[in-house]
Design a protein around this motif. Structure first.
Motif, PDB file in Angstrom:
ATOM      1  N   GLY A 211       0.822  -1.200   0.000  1.00 26.58           N
ATOM      2  CA  GLY A 211       0.000   0.000   0.000  1.00 26.58           C
ATOM      3  C   GLY A 211       0.850   1.241   0.000  1.00 26.58           C
ATOM      4  N   LEU A 212       0.178   2.370  -0.042  1.00 34.30           N
ATOM      5  CA  LEU A 212       0.837   3.664  -0.032  1.00 34.30           C
ATOM      6  C   LEU A 212       1.024   4.151   1.392  1.00 34.30           C
ATOM      7  CD1 LEU A 212      -1.420   5.326  -2.757  1.00 34.30           C
ATOM      8  CD2 LEU A 212       0.845   4.322  -3.123  1.00 34.30           C
ATOM      9  N   VAL A 213       2.072   4.908   1.613  1.00 40.25           N
ATOM     10  CA  VAL A 213       2.276   5.580   2.895  1.00 40.25           C
ATOM     11  C   VAL A 213       1.665   6.976   2.749  1.00 40.25           C
ATOM     12  CG1 VAL A 213       3.946   6.410   4.586  1.00 40.25           C
ATOM     13  CG2 VAL A 213       4.360   4.256   3.370  1.00 40.25           C
ATOM     14  N   VAL A 214       0.523   7.161   3.373  1.00 41.28           N
ATOM     15  CA  VAL A 214      -0.283   8.355   3.131  1.00 41.28           C
ATOM     16  C   VAL A 214      -0.399   9.198   4.397  1.00 41.28           C
ATOM     17  CG1 VAL A 214      -2.433   9.242   2.157  1.00 41.28           C
ATOM     18  CG2 VAL A 214      -1.655   6.927   1.558  1.00 41.28           C
ATOM     19  N   ILE A 215      -0.134  10.497   4.245  1.00 41.76           N
ATOM     20  CA  ILE A 215      -0.370  11.448   5.333  1.00 41.76           C
ATOM     21  C   ILE A 215      -1.779  12.007   5.172  1.00 41.76           C
ATOM     22  CG2 ILE A 215       0.294  13.634   6.393  1.00 41.76           C
ATOM     23  CD1 ILE A 215       3.114  13.179   5.501  1.00 41.76           C
ATOM     24  N   GLY A 216      -2.599  11.849   6.188  1.00 40.57           N
ATOM     25  CA  GLY A 216      -3.919  12.462   6.197  1.00 40.57           C
ATOM     26  C   GLY A 216      -3.906  13.737   7.003  1.00 40.57           C
ATOM     27  N   LEU A 217      -4.533  14.776   6.465  1.00 43.64           N
ATOM     28  CA  LEU A 217      -4.573  16.087   7.117  1.00 43.64           C
ATOM     29  C   LEU A 217      -6.014  16.524   7.280  1.00 43.64           C
ATOM     30  CD1 LEU A 217      -1.791  17.884   5.018  1.00 43.64           C
ATOM     31  CD2 LEU A 217      -1.546  16.949   7.323  1.00 43.64           C
ATOM     32  N   MET A 218      -6.373  16.886   8.509  1.00 46.37           N
ATOM     33  CA  MET A 218      -7.753  17.278   8.788  1.00 46.37           C
ATOM     34  C   MET A 218      -7.780  18.434   9.770  1.00 46.37           C
ATOM     35  SD  MET A 218     -10.922  16.560   8.164  1.00 46.37           S
ATOM     36  CE  MET A 218     -12.541  16.918   8.791  1.00 46.37           C
ATOM     37  N   SER A 219      -8.521  19.462   9.429  1.00 45.07           N
ATOM     38  CA  SER A 219      -8.853  20.507  10.393  1.00 45.07           C
ATOM     39  C   SER A 219     -10.366  20.612  10.415  1.00 45.07           C
ATOM     40  CB  SER A 219      -8.238  21.851   9.995  1.00 45.07           C
ATOM     41  OG  SER A 219      -8.664  22.856  10.897  1.00 45.07           O
TER      42      SER A 219
ATOM     43  N   TYR B 207      -2.658  26.191  13.888  1.00 45.39           N
ATOM     44  CA  TYR B 207      -2.669  27.222  12.865  1.00 45.39           C
ATOM     45  C   TYR B 207      -1.928  28.444  13.404  1.00 45.39           C
ATOM     46  CZ  TYR B 207      -6.250  25.371   9.613  1.00 45.39           C
ATOM     47  OH  TYR B 207      -6.937  24.660   8.670  1.00 45.39           O
ATOM     48  N   ARG B 208      -1.340  29.214  12.505  1.00 49.81           N
ATOM     49  CA  ARG B 208      -0.862  30.535  12.916  1.00 49.81           C
ATOM     50  C   ARG B 208      -2.059  31.395  13.306  1.00 49.81           C
ATOM     51  NH1 ARG B 208       2.391  31.789   7.504  1.00 49.81           N
ATOM     52  NH2 ARG B 208       0.686  30.459   6.762  1.00 49.81           N
ATOM     53  N   ASN B 209      -1.849  32.326  14.200  1.00 49.17           N
ATOM     54  CA  ASN B 209      -2.944  33.201  14.636  1.00 49.17           C
ATOM     55  C   ASN B 209      -3.580  33.915  13.450  1.00 49.17           C
ATOM     56  OD1 ASN B 209      -2.613  32.510  17.321  1.00 49.17           O
ATOM     57  ND2 ASN B 209      -1.238  34.217  17.755  1.00 49.17           N
TER      58      ASN B 209
ATOM     59  N   GLU C   6      -0.025  26.719   3.442  1.00 46.14           N
ATOM     60  CA  GLU C   6       1.288  26.850   4.084  1.00 46.14           C
ATOM     61  C   GLU C   6       1.304  26.187   5.454  1.00 46.14           C
ATOM     62  OE1 GLU C   6       2.688  31.118   2.062  1.00 46.14           O
ATOM     63  OE2 GLU C   6       1.861  31.058   4.098  1.00 46.14           O
ATOM     64  N   ASP C   7       0.237  26.378   6.230  1.00 49.80           N
ATOM     65  CA  ASP C   7       0.191  25.780   7.562  1.00 49.80           C
ATOM     66  C   ASP C   7       0.111  24.259   7.477  1.00 49.80           C
ATOM     67  OD1 ASP C   7       0.311  28.324   8.522  1.00 49.80           O
ATOM     68  OD2 ASP C   7      -1.623  28.300   9.536  1.00 49.80           O
ATOM     69  N   HIS C   8      -0.636  23.738   6.513  1.00 48.62           N
ATOM     70  CA  HIS C   8      -0.694  22.287   6.336  1.00 48.62           C
ATOM     71  C   HIS C   8       0.651  21.739   5.848  1.00 48.62           C
ATOM     72  CE1 HIS C   8      -5.025  22.755   6.826  1.00 48.62           C
ATOM     73  NE2 HIS C   8      -5.139  21.441   6.849  1.00 48.62           N
ATOM     74  N   ALA C   9       1.321  22.462   4.971  1.00 50.06           N
ATOM     75  CA  ALA C   9       2.644  22.028   4.513  1.00 50.06           C
ATOM     76  C   ALA C   9       3.633  22.004   5.668  1.00 50.06           C
ATOM     77  CB  ALA C   9       3.145  22.961   3.404  1.00 50.06           C
ATOM     78  N   ARG C  10       3.522  22.971   6.565  1.00 50.37           N
ATOM     79  CA  ARG C  10       4.386  23.008   7.748  1.00 50.37           C
ATOM     80  C   ARG C  10       4.112  21.781   8.629  1.00 50.37           C
ATOM     81  NH1 ARG C  10       2.908  27.526   9.159  1.00 50.37           N
ATOM     82  NH2 ARG C  10       4.503  28.708   8.050  1.00 50.37           N
ATOM     83  N   ALA C  11       2.851  21.400   8.745  1.00 48.85           N
ATOM     84  CA  ALA C  11       2.507  20.210   9.519  1.00 48.85           C
ATOM     85  C   ALA C  11       3.122  18.953   8.898  1.00 48.85           C
ATOM     86  CB  ALA C  11       0.990  20.075   9.608  1.00 48.85           C
ATOM     87  N   VAL C  12       3.063  18.851   7.583  1.00 46.41           N
ATOM     88  CA  VAL C  12       3.666  17.702   6.891  1.00 46.41           C
ATOM     89  C   VAL C  12       5.161  17.652   7.158  1.00 46.41           C
ATOM     90  CG1 VAL C  12       4.232  16.743   4.617  1.00 46.41           C
ATOM     91  CG2 VAL C  12       1.910  17.564   5.093  1.00 46.41           C
ATOM     92  N   ARG C  13       5.819  18.778   7.014  1.00 47.97           N
ATOM     93  CA  ARG C  13       7.270  18.814   7.198  1.00 47.97           C
ATOM     94  C   ARG C  13       7.654  18.421   8.624  1.00 47.97           C
ATOM     95  NH1 ARG C  13       7.960  23.495   5.553  1.00 47.97           N
ATOM     96  NH2 ARG C  13       8.049  24.638   7.533  1.00 47.97           N
ATOM     97  N   LYS C  14       6.920  18.940   9.612  1.00 47.42           N
ATOM     98  CA  LYS C  14       7.238  18.628  11.003  1.00 47.42           C
ATOM     99  C   LYS C  14       7.007  17.144  11.301  1.00 47.42           C
ATOM    100  CE  LYS C  14       6.452  23.180  13.096  1.00 47.42           C
ATOM    101  NZ  LYS C  14       5.629  23.961  14.056  1.00 47.42           N
TER     102      LYS C  14
ATOM    103  N   LEU D  38      -0.004  23.266  -1.784  1.00 43.90           N
ATOM    104  CA  LEU D  38       0.420  22.246  -0.831  1.00 43.90           C
ATOM    105  C   LEU D  38       1.262  21.178  -1.525  1.00 43.90           C
ATOM    106  CD1 LEU D  38       0.285  20.913   1.979  1.00 43.90           C
ATOM    107  CD2 LEU D  38      -1.910  19.895   1.297  1.00 43.90           C
ATOM    108  N   ALA D  39       0.835  20.746  -2.712  1.00 47.64           N
ATOM    109  CA  ALA D  39       1.608  19.757  -3.471  1.00 47.64           C
ATOM    110  C   ALA D  39       2.971  20.297  -3.855  1.00 47.64           C
ATOM    111  CB  ALA D  39       0.826  19.338  -4.717  1.00 47.64           C
ATOM    112  N   GLN D  40       3.000  21.568  -4.237  1.00 52.14           N
ATOM    113  CA  GLN D  40       4.254  22.176  -4.671  1.00 52.14           C
ATOM    114  C   GLN D  40       5.249  22.301  -3.516  1.00 52.14           C
ATOM    115  OE1 GLN D  40       4.392  22.663  -7.934  1.00 52.14           O
ATOM    116  NE2 GLN D  40       6.587  23.080  -7.758  1.00 52.14           N
ATOM    117  N   ILE D  41       4.766  22.759  -2.361  1.00 56.77           N
ATOM    118  CA  ILE D  41       5.655  22.961  -1.221  1.00 56.77           C
ATOM    119  C   ILE D  41       6.187  21.624  -0.706  1.00 56.77           C
ATOM    120  CG2 ILE D  41       5.808  23.787   1.163  1.00 56.77           C
ATOM    121  CD1 ILE D  41       3.670  25.851   0.489  1.00 56.77           C
ATOM    122  N   THR D  42       5.331  20.612  -0.640  1.00 58.05           N
ATOM    123  CA  THR D  42       5.730  19.320  -0.077  1.00 58.05           C
ATOM    124  C   THR D  42       6.361  18.391  -1.098  1.00 58.05           C
ATOM    125  OG1 THR D  42       3.536  18.381  -0.506  1.00 58.05           O
ATOM    126  CG2 THR D  42       3.907  19.444   1.653  1.00 58.05           C
TER     127      THR D  42
END
Length: 378
Positions: free
Chosen positions: A3-11, A41-43, A75-83, A127-131
């Motif tokens: 299978g794929l290694v998938v990151i799920g993101l939810m707010s 999220y950033r303020n 940007e905030d979601h991309a930061r979450a992926v990176r962290k 998001l795709a571009q940053i990550t």
């Protein structure tokens, strides 16, 4: 498993942060990876989201504001992926991105300039571009185009999870986010899903408005008050609760309850107790409408930490009900990151061409494979 290694993101609609979790999945089966966290999220982003939620029509008409918030969310979601990747040292292959809901009016029954629509914000291409990872997004619109409510999308994942847990079936999994939703699964072909009513939204909004706090930690304030049973009983007479499933809600669908004069005159603790009772009793009423009573009820989402809410539900359902402490050594059931894992699962199902919603869960005319794929520019 393969299978794929998938990151799920939810707010969720409580806007309390970005949940991130990882599954290895082919869209049918899944394996938890143990990588999960919540990122703020950033303020600036959070404040802009609440402005958009308060007036989605104005937000969608102002292109510059809309584009800017889409960028901030991405940007905030991309930061979450990176962290998440940096903290755990794994290599993801795909992202499942829900985006931030600011409007959900699946029937057009709420009079609003935007009419029948569901709106999730966030620039998936950015998001795709940053990550530098492919992103599956826009998971609700295909379902609505097929006549569905666009929600809830969780049942297909909940069923896969309940089928693997060592619990009595039929079972119910209730996710208490801003809005609460449930999945009923009998272990065979019986699958039902729908929104039950308010989740944390009314309680959180009352705390923001009158207590300068984001939420009632552990439900402590509500637990110290005295609920108005008569008021709650009247609220439960609203047409939504008598309607048959499938059905879904916007987080503001019951917001008028916060302006009820009978609530406004109460001490804060009593008002919070009443709102907690409303949420709990609307969940209980939904469970009691199911075709067969569940042998197991699991509670997930932010509401799993509200001890006042859990106490009311436990009083009604007894040992059938399990909260977030259920089977702590069980890696499949992670109440706090369930929706992020859902997004990972749905992303894999999209790539596999598998349905993500069904007539019995959203009211769509046929099983629908939701989502769109965007690749990073190489």
């Amino acid at each position: 498993m393969t299978g794929l290694v998938v990151i799920g993101l939810m707010s969720g609609t409580s806007v309390d942060g970005i949940d991130a979790a990882v599954l290895k999945t082919d869209g049918r089966n899944f394996q938890t990876m143990g990588y999960r966290s919540v990122y703020d999220y950033r303020n600036e982003t959070r404040d802009a989201i609440w402005t958009a939620v308060a007036n989605p029509d104005a937000h969608m008409r102002d292109e510059s504001i809309r584009v800017n918030l889409d960028r901030l969310i991405a940007e905030d979601h991309a930061r979450a992926v990176r962290k998440l990747v940096d903290a755990n040292g794994f290599t993801p292959t795909l992202i499942g991105f829900h985006g931030q809901t600011i409007y959900h009016n699946p029937n057009g029954q709420i009079e609003h300039p935007l009419g029948r629509d569901t709106i999730q914000l966030g620039n998936a291409s950015l998001l795709a571009q940053i990550t530098n990872l492919p992103v599956v997004y826009d998971v609700r619109s295909a379902d609505m185009a097929a006549g569905g409510q666009g929600a809830p999308l969780a049942p297909v994942f909940h069923a896969a999870m309940l089928g693997r847990l060592n619990v009595g079936l039929p079972a119910v999994l209730v996710n208490v986010g801003g809005i609460a939703n449930l999945t009923w699964f009998d272990g065979r072909d019986g699958l039902i899903g729908f929104d039950t009513g308010p989740g944390n939204a009314l309680m959180d909004d009352y705390m923001r408005k009158y207590c300068d706090a984001a939420f009632d930690k552990n439900g402590e304030l509500a637990a110290s008050g005295i609920a108005d049973w008569q008021l709650v009983h009247e609220w439960l007479r609203m047409p939504f609760f008598a309607a048959n499933w499938p059905k879904s809600l916007d987080r503001l669908a019951f917001h008028h309850c916060l302006d009820d004069p009978r609530l406004l005159v109460k001490p804060i603790a009593d008002a919070m107790a009443s709102l907690a009772l409303f949420t709990a009793k609307s969940i209980a009423a939904a469970i009691e409408q199911l075709p067969v009573a569940p042998q197991t009820i699991l509670i997930a989402g932010g509401g799993a930490r509200n001890l006042c809410l859990l106490s009311i539900l436990r009083h009604q359902f007894g040992t059938v009900l399990h909260d977030g402490n259920f089977c702590e050594d069980e890696p499949l059931f992670r109440p706090d990151t369930l929706e992020a894992e859902l997004m990972a699962f749905l992303a894999a199902r999209h790539l596999a061409g598998l349905p993500t919603s069904f007539p019995s869960t959203t009211g769509c005319s046929h099983p629908v494979c939701g989502g769109k794929l965007v690749e990073p520019t190489r």
